[in-house]
Design a protein around this motif. Structure first.
Motif, PDB file in Angstrom:
ATOM      1  N   GLY A  93      -1.427   2.957  -8.982  1.00  0.00           N
ATOM      2  CA  GLY A  93      -0.139   3.638  -8.768  1.00  0.00           C
ATOM      3  C   GLY A  93       0.467   4.051 -10.109  1.00  0.00           C
ATOM      4  O   GLY A  93       0.953   5.182 -10.274  1.00  0.00           O
ATOM      5  N   ALA A  94       0.398   3.144 -11.076  1.00  0.00           N
ATOM      6  CA  ALA A  94       0.944   3.445 -12.412  1.00  0.00           C
ATOM      7  C   ALA A  94       0.171   4.604 -13.041  1.00  0.00           C
ATOM      8  O   ALA A  94       0.747   5.534 -13.609  1.00  0.00           O
ATOM      9  CB  ALA A  94       0.856   2.197 -13.291  1.00  0.00           C
ATOM     10  N   LYS A  95      -1.154   4.566 -12.893  1.00  0.00           N
ATOM     11  CA  LYS A  95      -2.018   5.598 -13.480  1.00  0.00           C
ATOM     12  C   LYS A  95      -1.707   6.970 -12.858  1.00  0.00           C
ATOM     13  O   LYS A  95      -1.605   7.976 -13.572  1.00  0.00           O
ATOM     14  CB  LYS A  95      -3.476   5.220 -13.187  1.00  0.00           C
ATOM     15  N   ARG A  96      -1.541   6.979 -11.568  1.00  0.00           N
ATOM     16  CA  ARG A  96      -1.235   8.235 -10.868  1.00  0.00           C
ATOM     17  C   ARG A  96       0.074   8.832 -11.384  1.00  0.00           C
ATOM     18  O   ARG A  96       0.253  10.039 -11.445  1.00  0.00           O
ATOM     19  CB  ARG A  96      -1.126   7.962  -9.362  1.00  0.00           C
TER      20      ARG A  96
ATOM     21  N   GLU B 197       0.851  -1.197   0.000  1.00  0.00           N
ATOM     22  CA  GLU B 197       0.000   0.000   0.000  1.00  0.00           C
ATOM     23  C   GLU B 197       0.886   1.247   0.000  1.00  0.00           C
ATOM     24  O   GLU B 197       0.700   2.160  -0.806  1.00  0.00           O
ATOM     25  CB  GLU B 197      -0.927   0.018   1.225  1.00  0.00           C
ATOM     26  N   GLU B 198       1.855   1.248   0.913  1.00  0.00           N
ATOM     27  CA  GLU B 198       2.751   2.411   1.017  1.00  0.00           C
ATOM     28  C   GLU B 198       3.616   2.542  -0.246  1.00  0.00           C
ATOM     29  O   GLU B 198       3.818   3.618  -0.785  1.00  0.00           O
ATOM     30  CB  GLU B 198       3.643   2.208   2.240  1.00  0.00           C
ATOM     31  N   TYR B 199       4.089   1.404  -0.716  1.00  0.00           N
ATOM     32  CA  TYR B 199       4.987   1.342  -1.876  1.00  0.00           C
ATOM     33  C   TYR B 199       4.344   1.944  -3.126  1.00  0.00           C
ATOM     34  O   TYR B 199       4.981   2.612  -3.918  1.00  0.00           O
ATOM     35  CB  TYR B 199       5.324  -0.133  -2.110  1.00  0.00           C
ATOM     36  N   THR B 200       3.016   1.669  -3.267  1.00  0.00           N
ATOM     37  CA  THR B 200       2.322   2.134  -4.480  1.00  0.00           C
ATOM     38  C   THR B 200       1.448   3.360  -4.217  1.00  0.00           C
ATOM     39  O   THR B 200       0.856   3.892  -5.153  1.00  0.00           O
ATOM     40  CB  THR B 200       1.401   1.012  -5.024  1.00  0.00           C
ATOM     41  N   GLY B 201       1.313   3.760  -2.948  1.00  0.00           N
ATOM     42  CA  GLY B 201       0.439   4.896  -2.612  1.00  0.00           C
ATOM     43  C   GLY B 201      -1.028   4.522  -2.661  1.00  0.00           C
ATOM     44  O   GLY B 201      -1.897   5.361  -2.893  1.00  0.00           O
ATOM     45  N   TYR B 202      -1.330   3.243  -2.410  1.00  0.00           N
ATOM     46  CA  TYR B 202      -2.713   2.749  -2.541  1.00  0.00           C
ATOM     47  C   TYR B 202      -3.511   3.007  -1.264  1.00  0.00           C
ATOM     48  O   TYR B 202      -3.022   2.762  -0.157  1.00  0.00           O
ATOM     49  CB  TYR B 202      -2.654   1.242  -2.826  1.00  0.00           C
ATOM     50  N   LYS B 203      -4.745   3.458  -1.442  1.00  0.00           N
ATOM     51  CA  LYS B 203      -5.580   3.784  -0.265  1.00  0.00           C
ATOM     52  C   LYS B 203      -6.338   2.554   0.257  1.00  0.00           C
ATOM     53  O   LYS B 203      -6.836   2.553   1.375  1.00  0.00           O
ATOM     54  CB  LYS B 203      -6.615   4.874  -0.624  1.00  0.00           C
ATOM     55  N   GLY B 204      -6.453   1.505  -0.568  1.00  0.00           N
ATOM     56  CA  GLY B 204      -7.174   0.304  -0.130  1.00  0.00           C
ATOM     57  C   GLY B 204      -6.282  -0.600   0.710  1.00  0.00           C
ATOM     58  O   GLY B 204      -5.156  -0.241   1.077  1.00  0.00           O
TER      59      GLY B 204
ATOM     60  N   HIS C 223      -1.104 -15.195   2.367  1.00  0.00           N
ATOM     61  CA  HIS C 223      -1.768 -14.836   1.118  1.00  0.00           C
ATOM     62  C   HIS C 223      -2.239 -13.392   1.181  1.00  0.00           C
ATOM     63  O   HIS C 223      -2.264 -12.786   2.245  1.00  0.00           O
ATOM     64  CB  HIS C 223      -2.915 -15.794   0.796  1.00  0.00           C
ATOM     65  N   ALA C 224      -2.589 -12.862  -0.002  1.00  0.00           N
ATOM     66  CA  ALA C 224      -3.037 -11.467  -0.085  1.00  0.00           C
ATOM     67  C   ALA C 224      -4.267 -11.417  -0.972  1.00  0.00           C
ATOM     68  O   ALA C 224      -4.712 -12.441  -1.499  1.00  0.00           O
ATOM     69  CB  ALA C 224      -1.915 -10.610  -0.664  1.00  0.00           C
ATOM     70  N   ASP C 225      -4.824 -10.241  -1.133  1.00  0.00           N
ATOM     71  CA  ASP C 225      -5.995 -10.087  -2.001  1.00  0.00           C
ATOM     72  C   ASP C 225      -5.497  -9.785  -3.417  1.00  0.00           C
ATOM     73  O   ASP C 225      -4.912  -8.725  -3.654  1.00  0.00           O
ATOM     74  CB  ASP C 225      -6.852  -8.941  -1.461  1.00  0.00           C
ATOM     75  N   PRO C 226      -5.733 -10.700  -4.374  1.00  0.00           N
ATOM     76  CA  PRO C 226      -5.139 -10.500  -5.702  1.00  0.00           C
ATOM     77  C   PRO C 226      -5.711  -9.291  -6.437  1.00  0.00           C
ATOM     78  O   PRO C 226      -5.028  -8.669  -7.245  1.00  0.00           O
ATOM     79  CB  PRO C 226      -5.468 -11.797  -6.442  1.00  0.00           C
ATOM     80  N   PHE C 227      -6.984  -8.972  -6.159  1.00  0.00           N
ATOM     81  CA  PHE C 227      -7.587  -7.801  -6.820  1.00  0.00           C
ATOM     82  C   PHE C 227      -6.944  -6.524  -6.288  1.00  0.00           C
ATOM     83  O   PHE C 227      -6.466  -5.690  -7.053  1.00  0.00           O
ATOM     84  CB  PHE C 227      -9.111  -7.772  -6.590  1.00  0.00           C
ATOM     85  N   HIS C 228      -6.921  -6.392  -4.959  1.00  0.00           N
ATOM     86  CA  HIS C 228      -6.361  -5.157  -4.390  1.00  0.00           C
ATOM     87  C   HIS C 228      -4.884  -4.986  -4.744  1.00  0.00           C
ATOM     88  O   HIS C 228      -4.435  -3.871  -4.977  1.00  0.00           O
ATOM     89  CB  HIS C 228      -6.576  -5.128  -2.874  1.00  0.00           C
ATOM     90  N   CYS C 229      -4.132  -6.088  -4.768  1.00  0.00           N
ATOM     91  CA  CYS C 229      -2.704  -5.968  -5.117  1.00  0.00           C
ATOM     92  C   CYS C 229      -2.555  -5.445  -6.548  1.00  0.00           C
ATOM     93  O   CYS C 229      -1.734  -4.574  -6.830  1.00  0.00           O
ATOM     94  CB  CYS C 229      -1.987  -7.307  -4.972  1.00  0.00           C
ATOM     95  N   THR C 230      -3.375  -5.989  -7.453  1.00  0.00           N
ATOM     96  CA  THR C 230      -3.300  -5.550  -8.861  1.00  0.00           C
ATOM     97  C   THR C 230      -3.765  -4.105  -8.984  1.00  0.00           C
ATOM     98  O   THR C 230      -3.142  -3.295  -9.699  1.00  0.00           O
ATOM     99  CB  THR C 230      -4.174  -6.481  -9.747  1.00  0.00           C
ATOM    100  N   PHE C 231      -4.870  -3.759  -8.285  1.00  0.00           N
ATOM    101  CA  PHE C 231      -5.360  -2.380  -8.346  1.00  0.00           C
ATOM    102  C   PHE C 231      -4.313  -1.426  -7.759  1.00  0.00           C
ATOM    103  O   PHE C 231      -4.157  -0.301  -8.229  1.00  0.00           O
ATOM    104  CB  PHE C 231      -6.682  -2.220  -7.589  1.00  0.00           C
ATOM    105  N   ALA C 232      -3.618  -1.873  -6.711  1.00  0.00           N
ATOM    106  CA  ALA C 232      -2.590  -1.007  -6.093  1.00  0.00           C
ATOM    107  C   ALA C 232      -1.536  -0.641  -7.138  1.00  0.00           C
ATOM    108  O   ALA C 232      -1.180   0.527  -7.308  1.00  0.00           O
ATOM    109  CB  ALA C 232      -1.943  -1.726  -4.911  1.00  0.00           C
TER     110      ALA C 232
END
Ligand code: FAD
Length: 386
Positions: free
Chosen positions: A163-166, A75-82, A150-159
């Motif tokens: 992040g790329a879009k931002r 989350e911190e690495y990509t600046g993701y809010k989720g 394990h992690a949430d594959p959707f949230h990881c991809t969205f992160a």
């Protein structure tokens, strides 16, 4: 939207999105990522999203350990809010033959060299401290690593995607790349269902569909789609000693099962499947998975299954990824063949690829992942996969 970019990425799974992010982070932001469905609609969104560091080859253990460090702060690495949902409840790997147990001991040596906190587990008593309801009949030994999970594959991809879009990357979903364009031995762009886009570099991260695209310019990528299925049960009270039950995995019996923080059990088995793009669920899987897994964990008998689904593994001959710069169309890079463990190694593969494209040093040699290894015999062999 523009129609000329520096780089086009095909595929919006964890691999395409993490590479887009790593490149953008290094200042390469003139990128278009094209996905035929929605982000994580392919294997990524269908996977068990297990992340383990208990590998048998130093290369896989390195990729997984270094990826885990990134997942730990994604989350911190990509600046993701989720919330990417990383849950390090541990993996218990069980050995079902003497030979497998011998291999596990070799694996531990590899893991310890890399600082992985894995250890042997005594089957008489200690194993129940991790998995209270396990059936130890027929087991030769077990190992455990608390930092696996394990992690949430959707949230990881969205992160990664957000992040790329931002950082300036354009993302085009519901758009299929129908053809690669090349001229004079160089890649020039792609044709899509929404028009044509130009770029001197195309990164092909289309998983099982990647070889078909690469073949259009004459590249032979020996990767084949194979159906794999999973199911999820109703949620129940935590069945681990201190919370949800950790992952239990057997390479010999070819199954994995874990309890999510929500209480559901996610599980899968590997079946002998033909090469195909079939990603429909089957009752045969439901029957076999329930039989194999309730034998290992009889306490799961009677749990109700709420959903099952299928996705594709992109299988390579040595069951490890291929990272191949085209020998026929300069500027085309194909990355696929993750063979069932691409989610957990994607973060480190993305930094490896970004380092190479941006001419930054990397201790791993990207050339080791080329298809040339099938010609030279320098295969990337891994003794411990489901
Ligand atoms: P994908 O997520 O498939 O992304 C490729 C994308 O390309 C897709 O979204 C697809 O729609 C798109 N695409 C294809 N063709 C085109 C085109 N022509 N134009 C535009 N877009 C296109 N891995 C783990 O590490 N741990 C696990 O526990 C695990 N469990 C799994 C369980 C199951 C049931 C399955 C099926 C897989 C599992 N995997 C696991 C493997 C993991 O899911 C994959 O290795 C990983 O997700 C691959 O990521 P990717 O981005 O390469 O592929």
């Amino acid at each position: 939207m523009k129609n000329h970019y520096e780089i086009i990425i095909v595929g919006g799974g964890i691999v395409g999105c993490s590479i887009a992010f790593e490149l953008a982070k290094r200042g390469l932001t003139d990128i278009l990522l094209i996905e035929k469905g929605y982000l994580a609609s392919g294997a990524t969104g269908r996977c068990g999203a297990g992340i383990r560091q208990q590998w048998g080859s130093e290369l896989n253990a390195t990729l997984a350990v270094e990826s885990t460090h990134i997942f730990e702060n994604l989350e911190e690495y990509t600046g993701y809010k989720g919330n990417c949902g990383l849950n390090q409840a541990g993996y218990l790997l069980i050995a079902c033959t003497e030979k497998e147990w011998d291999q596990f001991q070799l694996n531990l040596a590899v893991q310890h060299k890399l600082g992985v906190e894995s250890h042997m587990v005594d089957l008489e008593k200690e194993v129940y401290d991790y998995v209270p309801f396990i059936n130890t009949q027929g087991l030769y030994g077990a190992t455990f690593c608390q930092k696996d999970g394990h992690a949430d594959p959707f949230h990881c991809t969205f992160a990664y995607g957000e992040g790329a879009k931002r950082l300036g990357v354009d993302i085009l979903t519901y758009t299929e790349v129908t053809a690669l364009k090349s001229a004079g031995g160089k890649i020039t762009g792609v044709e899509t269902t929404k028009g044509s886009f130009e770029a001197p570099m195309v990164i092909n991260c289309a998983n099982g569909w990647a070889p078909g695209l690469a073949a259009q310019v004459g590249d032979e990528i020996p990767v084949f789609p194979e159906r794999h299925q999973a199911l999820v049960t109703e949620p129940v009270a935590p069945m681990g000693p201190h919370g949800p039950m950790p992952m239990v995995m057997s390479f010999h019996r070819r199954f994995y099962v874990q309890q999510t923080p929500h209480g559901s059990f996610i599980m899968g088995i590997a079946e002998n499947e033909p090469v195909s793009f079939n990603s429909r669920s089957s009752w045969q899987f439901l029957e076999e998975a329930c039989s194999v897994i309730t034998h290992a964990l009889p306490a799961l008998r009677g749990l109700r299954v709420v959903r099952q689904w299928a996705g594709l593994y992109d299988m390579s001959p040595d069951r490890n990824p291929i990272i191949e710069y085209s020998k026929h169309a300069e500027g085309l890079l194909t990355i696929c063949g993750f063979s069932g463990h691409g989610f957990m190694v994607a973060p480190r593969v993305a930094t490896l690829v970004a380092h190479d494209i941006c001419n930054e040093a990397d201790p791993l040699d990207i050339k080791r992942f080329s298809v040339d290894r099938y010609r030279t015999g320098e295969l990337l062999l891994e003794p411990s996969v489901v």
